[in-house]
Design a protein around this motif. Structure first.
Motif, PDB file in Angstrom:
ATOM      1  N   ASN A   1      26.570   4.643  18.834  1.00 28.29           N
ATOM      2  CA  ASN A   1      26.561   3.223  18.504  1.00 28.29           C
ATOM      3  C   ASN A   1      26.039   2.479  19.737  1.00 28.29           C
ATOM      4  OD1 ASN A   1      27.198   0.462  18.220  1.00 28.29           O
ATOM      5  ND2 ASN A   1      28.938   0.898  16.898  1.00 28.29           N
TER       6      ASN A   1
ATOM      7  N   SER B   1      21.220   6.469  21.086  1.00 30.72           N
ATOM      8  CA  SER B   1      21.380   5.513  19.986  1.00 30.72           C
ATOM      9  C   SER B   1      20.046   4.931  19.556  1.00 30.72           C
ATOM     10  CB  SER B   1      22.319   4.381  20.417  1.00 30.72           C
ATOM     11  OG  SER B   1      23.585   4.868  20.769  1.00 30.72           O
ATOM     12  N   ARG B   2      19.144   4.724  20.514  1.00 30.11           N
ATOM     13  CA  ARG B   2      17.854   4.085  20.217  1.00 30.11           C
ATOM     14  C   ARG B   2      16.948   4.974  19.363  1.00 30.11           C
ATOM     15  NH1 ARG B   2      15.831  -0.029  23.361  1.00 30.11           N
ATOM     16  NH2 ARG B   2      13.797  -0.778  22.628  1.00 30.11           N
TER      17      ARG B   2
ATOM     18  N   PHE C   1      18.671   3.541  15.943  1.00 27.62           N
ATOM     19  CA  PHE C   1      18.769   2.089  15.761  1.00 27.62           C
ATOM     20  C   PHE C   1      17.694   1.384  16.584  1.00 27.62           C
ATOM     21  CE2 PHE C   1      23.179   3.614  15.140  1.00 27.62           C
ATOM     22  CZ  PHE C   1      23.402   3.145  13.856  1.00 27.62           C
TER      23      PHE C   1
ATOM     24  N   TRP D   1      16.432   1.093   5.712  1.00 23.73           N
ATOM     25  CA  TRP D   1      17.401   1.906   6.426  1.00 23.73           C
ATOM     26  C   TRP D   1      17.239   3.356   5.993  1.00 23.73           C
ATOM     27  CZ3 TRP D   1      19.698  -0.316  10.401  1.00 23.73           C
ATOM     28  CH2 TRP D   1      19.847  -1.704  10.408  1.00 23.73           C
TER      29      TRP D   1
ATOM     30  N   ASP E   1      21.346  -8.273   7.981  1.00 29.10           N
ATOM     31  CA  ASP E   1      21.723  -7.269   8.980  1.00 29.10           C
ATOM     32  C   ASP E   1      21.669  -7.850  10.391  1.00 29.10           C
ATOM     33  OD1 ASP E   1      22.000  -4.979   7.130  1.00 29.10           O
ATOM     34  OD2 ASP E   1      19.840  -5.234   6.860  1.00 29.10           O
TER      35      ASP E   1
ATOM     36  N   THR F   1      24.858  -8.275  12.853  1.00 31.16           N
ATOM     37  CA  THR F   1      24.900  -7.683  14.195  1.00 31.16           C
ATOM     38  C   THR F   1      25.387  -8.701  15.206  1.00 31.16           C
ATOM     39  OG1 THR F   1      23.128  -6.122  13.654  1.00 31.16           O
ATOM     40  CG2 THR F   1      23.515  -6.567  15.981  1.00 31.16           C
TER      41      THR F   1
ATOM     42  N   PRO G   1      19.641  -3.444  19.461  1.00 31.87           N
ATOM     43  CA  PRO G   1      19.539  -2.714  18.189  1.00 31.87           C
ATOM     44  C   PRO G   1      20.362  -3.335  17.063  1.00 31.87           C
ATOM     45  CG  PRO G   1      19.648  -1.162  19.985  1.00 31.87           C
ATOM     46  CD  PRO G   1      19.890  -2.525  20.582  1.00 31.87           C
TER      47      PRO G   1
ATOM     48  N   LEU H   1      22.365  -3.319  13.524  1.00 36.69           N
ATOM     49  CA  LEU H   1      23.234  -2.429  12.760  1.00 36.69           C
ATOM     50  C   LEU H   1      23.162  -2.782  11.274  1.00 36.69           C
ATOM     51  CD1 LEU H   1      26.461  -2.462  14.992  1.00 36.69           C
ATOM     52  CD2 LEU H   1      24.551  -0.844  15.049  1.00 36.69           C
TER      53      LEU H   1
ATOM     54  N   PRO I   1      24.858   8.024  12.548  1.00 37.75           N
ATOM     55  CA  PRO I   1      24.100   6.776  12.403  1.00 37.75           C
ATOM     56  C   PRO I   1      23.150   6.750  11.211  1.00 37.75           C
ATOM     57  CG  PRO I   1      23.166   8.115  14.142  1.00 37.75           C
ATOM     58  CD  PRO I   1      24.432   8.800  13.726  1.00 37.75           C
TER      59      PRO I   1
ATOM     60  N   GLY J   1      20.079   4.341  10.601  1.00 39.02           N
ATOM     61  CA  GLY J   1      19.303   3.275  11.221  1.00 39.02           C
ATOM     62  C   GLY J   1      17.963   3.074  10.562  1.00 39.02           C
ATOM     63  N   THR J   2      17.027   2.461  11.307  1.00 41.09           N
ATOM     64  CA  THR J   2      15.660   2.260  10.823  1.00 41.09           C
ATOM     65  C   THR J   2      14.664   3.050  11.660  1.00 41.09           C
ATOM     66  OG1 THR J   2      15.405   0.340  12.281  1.00 41.09           O
ATOM     67  CG2 THR J   2      16.147  -0.087  10.013  1.00 41.09           C
TER      68      THR J   2
END
Length: 595
Positions: free
Chosen positions: A78, A91-92, A95, A140, A150, A154, A205, A207, A229, A231-232
């Motif tokens: 996260n 995480s990157r 996200f 997503w 979104d 966030t 990022p 969420l 996760p 994400g996109t």
């Protein structure tokens, strides 16, 4: 060159008679760093480019596996809890922010359709708001559409103090409004010169509301998506073993054409920097190894094999020591190093000054870090106009002894100093890493010559930089007298970097030790200068205010900067990567490819 001449060059760029590259070269000759030159163009409505890496693949996929080594192993996924760089990088992968920073400090759109400017209606003339237009058609990983809801969520999530997010400082004082499904407005309380903080880079990022909506505030740590996760990003989650392994696969619906190139992704954690370097530069077992904090002599020998090479990227990062002015050995309100306490001996400014004189920065650079860092006395070192011109370092055992003598610290029969029954004996901790242990040894040796006893402590990197609130050995808890690490300047403006120096960011049990001020030391004048800089639209006046914050902490010898660090990574010869010293290593992972 005066302000009118700079405006004239900007006008030529707008008219197309002067290239951006030539503009950068002209202003660089004046000592204006690339990130600020880019910001000058933004302020004058000259749009940024949409890409920085010449990308050759003509279709997505087909690149086979991409294998990365992060010897400091990620422990969560996260980005808003990622206090350590290793967790931010991991995480990157999944996200993404609205925009990120490239190697030259340019702002590059990611989930945003474009970078806001006054010309496109994105930046308010009075500096009080920013409108972000979002990319349409982004999905997503579970197929749900990415929308303005979104982005607004966030903000709500990160701004909630009960969430105890690492990124709270970037969101708690703003308001975010949804204009339509693909447009949001960020509203600041006052004119804000550096608006590209919320939703940008490592703190930005987005969420998915449908995965985190039921896990806000006090329930934030219970979200399954913290470890699985959705994400996109360019790669979809497959498996995560905290402290060990991440596996992912290509996102077939990624929103950038022909990206990513690789079919699968593996991030292996653990080990050490030397073994990671060897696995890339000598054996080619892995494609990429992060953070080559390895002695210069060792790296040169490995490079000679010809299988891989180093990528050395300038940055604003700094290797430094914090001296603890709170008491790390006494528990108050359920925590040690509580800001209500005072250190028995390091609260004495003379002791802190003496320790600063006992650091041989030139030798640390020459014999340990080589290309990896430049000796410095300043916490902020880049861009140049934000670096203090008066902070200097000196190595002198004789002067350190004199300072301590004059302050009344007397040497005992064993050669170590005491006063009023208090002994100058300190636990000096850092992560387990050969250059850091050698640095510790150099400092310990000098300190002992001045009558200061040092006990060296090395903590496994995956623990030291962990975001685990239950672990007593994390750097953010700071249950020691001294500690050393590298801190990352996440953007080409040092405002957010310097929130490590403000009172409202002190790391505490209440905020799960995610506050940015690890030292727990604060100064009213630093707070005042920082707040003024947040709303000062004059670039020169603002730079002076931020320099003052840096100088207060360094002159108090709470921060002892050692090296202005370059970002040093290793990769095999066939891999094309895109690094940035102003964002995380994985900021543009989608654009990596093999030739």
């Amino acid at each position: 060159m005066n302000e009118n001449e700079i405006r004239g060059l900007v006008g030529q760029v707008k008219q197309g008679t002067l290239s951006r590259r030539s503009f950068m070269q002209r202003v660089a000759a004046l000592g204006i760093a690339a990130p600020i030159a880019s910001q000058i163009l933004v302020w004058h409505d000259v749009a940024m480019a949409d890409a920085t890496l010449p990308y050759k693949p003509t279709k997505a996929g087909g690149g086979g596996p991409l294998k990365l080594l992060f010897w400091q192993a990620p422990t969560l996924l996260n980005p808003h809890f990622a206090i350590g760089t290793k967790d931010q990088m991991a995480s990157r992968v999944f996200f993404e922010p609205l925009a990120g920073w490239d190697r030259e400090g340019n702002l590059i759109p990611c989930l945003a359709a474009e970078v806001p400017t006054k010309q496109n209606g994105g930046l308010a003339a009075d500096g009080t708001s920013v409108i972000w237009k979002l990319k349409q058609g982004v999905k997503w990983h579970d197929g749900k559409p990415f929308t303005a809801d979104d982005v607004v969520f966030t903000w709500v999530y990160a701004a909630d103090l009960a969430t105890a997010a690492y990124t709270t400082g970037s969101y708690k004082d703003i308001k975010v409004e949804k204009i339509d499904d693909h447009t949001v407005k960020v509203i600041f309380k006052a004119p804000t010169p550096f608006w590209a903080d919320p939703f940008v880079g490592s703190v930005g990022p987005i969420l998915p509301k449908h995965h985190f909506g039921d896990y806000t505030g006090a329930k934030s740590r219970e979200a399954p998506a913290n470890l699985k996760p959705v994400g996109t990003g360019p790669y979809k989650f497959v498996e995560f073993k905290p402290g060990d392994l991440i596996r992912a696969e290509r996102n077939p619906d990624y929103h950038i054409k022909n990206q990513p190139h690789f079919d699968t992704l593996e991030i292996k954690g653990g080990g050490d920097a030397v073994s990671a370097a060897r696995a890339v530069l000598q054996t080619g077992e892995y494609d990429f190894a992060w953070n080559m904090q390895v002695e210069e002599e060792v790296l040169k020998r490995m490079e000679a094999s010809g299988k891989g090479k180093l990528d050395i990227t300038p940055s604003g990062n700094v290797e430094f020591i914090i001296l603890n002015t709170t008491d790390p050995w006494t528990e108050v309100d359920g925590e040690r190093s509580n800001a209500k306490t005072k250190h028995p001996t390091l609260s004495d400014p003379a002791v802190r000054r003496a320790i600063n004189l006992l650091i041989d920065r030139d030798s640390i650079q020459k014999f340990i870090y080589g290309r990896g860092g430049i000796a410095t006395a300043s916490f902020v070192n880049a861009p140049k106009q934000f670096k203090s011109p008066k902070l200097k370092y000196e190595f002198s055992i004789d002067k350190a002894n004199k300072v301590l003598d004059e302050a009344g610290w007397k040497k005992g029969a064993d050669g170590f100093r005491e006063k009023d029954g208090k002994r100058l004996k300190y636990v000096f901790q850092t992560s387990t890493n050969a250059p850091r242990q050698k640095t510790q040894a150099i400092i310990k040796q000098a300190c002992e010559k001045a009558g200061i006893e040092i006990e060296i402590k090395a903590v496994t990197a995956s623990v030291f930089f962990s975001s685990d609130v239950g672990n007593p050995d994390t750097y953010s808890k700071f249950y020691a007298d001294m500690e050393m690490y590298n801190t990352t300047q996440p953007q080409p403006d040092p405002e957010r970097f310097l929130n490590q120096c403000v009172s409202w960011e002190i790391a505490t049990k209440e905020n799960k030790w995610l506050g940015r001020n690890i030292s727990r030391w604060s100064d009213p004048e630093a707070d005042k200068a920082y707040k003024a800089a947040q709303n000062e639209l004059d670039p020169a006046k603002r730079a002076a205010l931020l320099i003052k914050v840096d100088e207060i902490f360094c002159e108090a010898n709470v921060f002892l900067p050692l090296l202005s660090r370059n970002v040093v990574n290793a990769h095999v010869n066939s891999l094309v990567i895109d690094m940035s010293g102003w964002d995380v290593t994985t900021w543009n992972l989608a654009a990596w490819y093999r030739v």
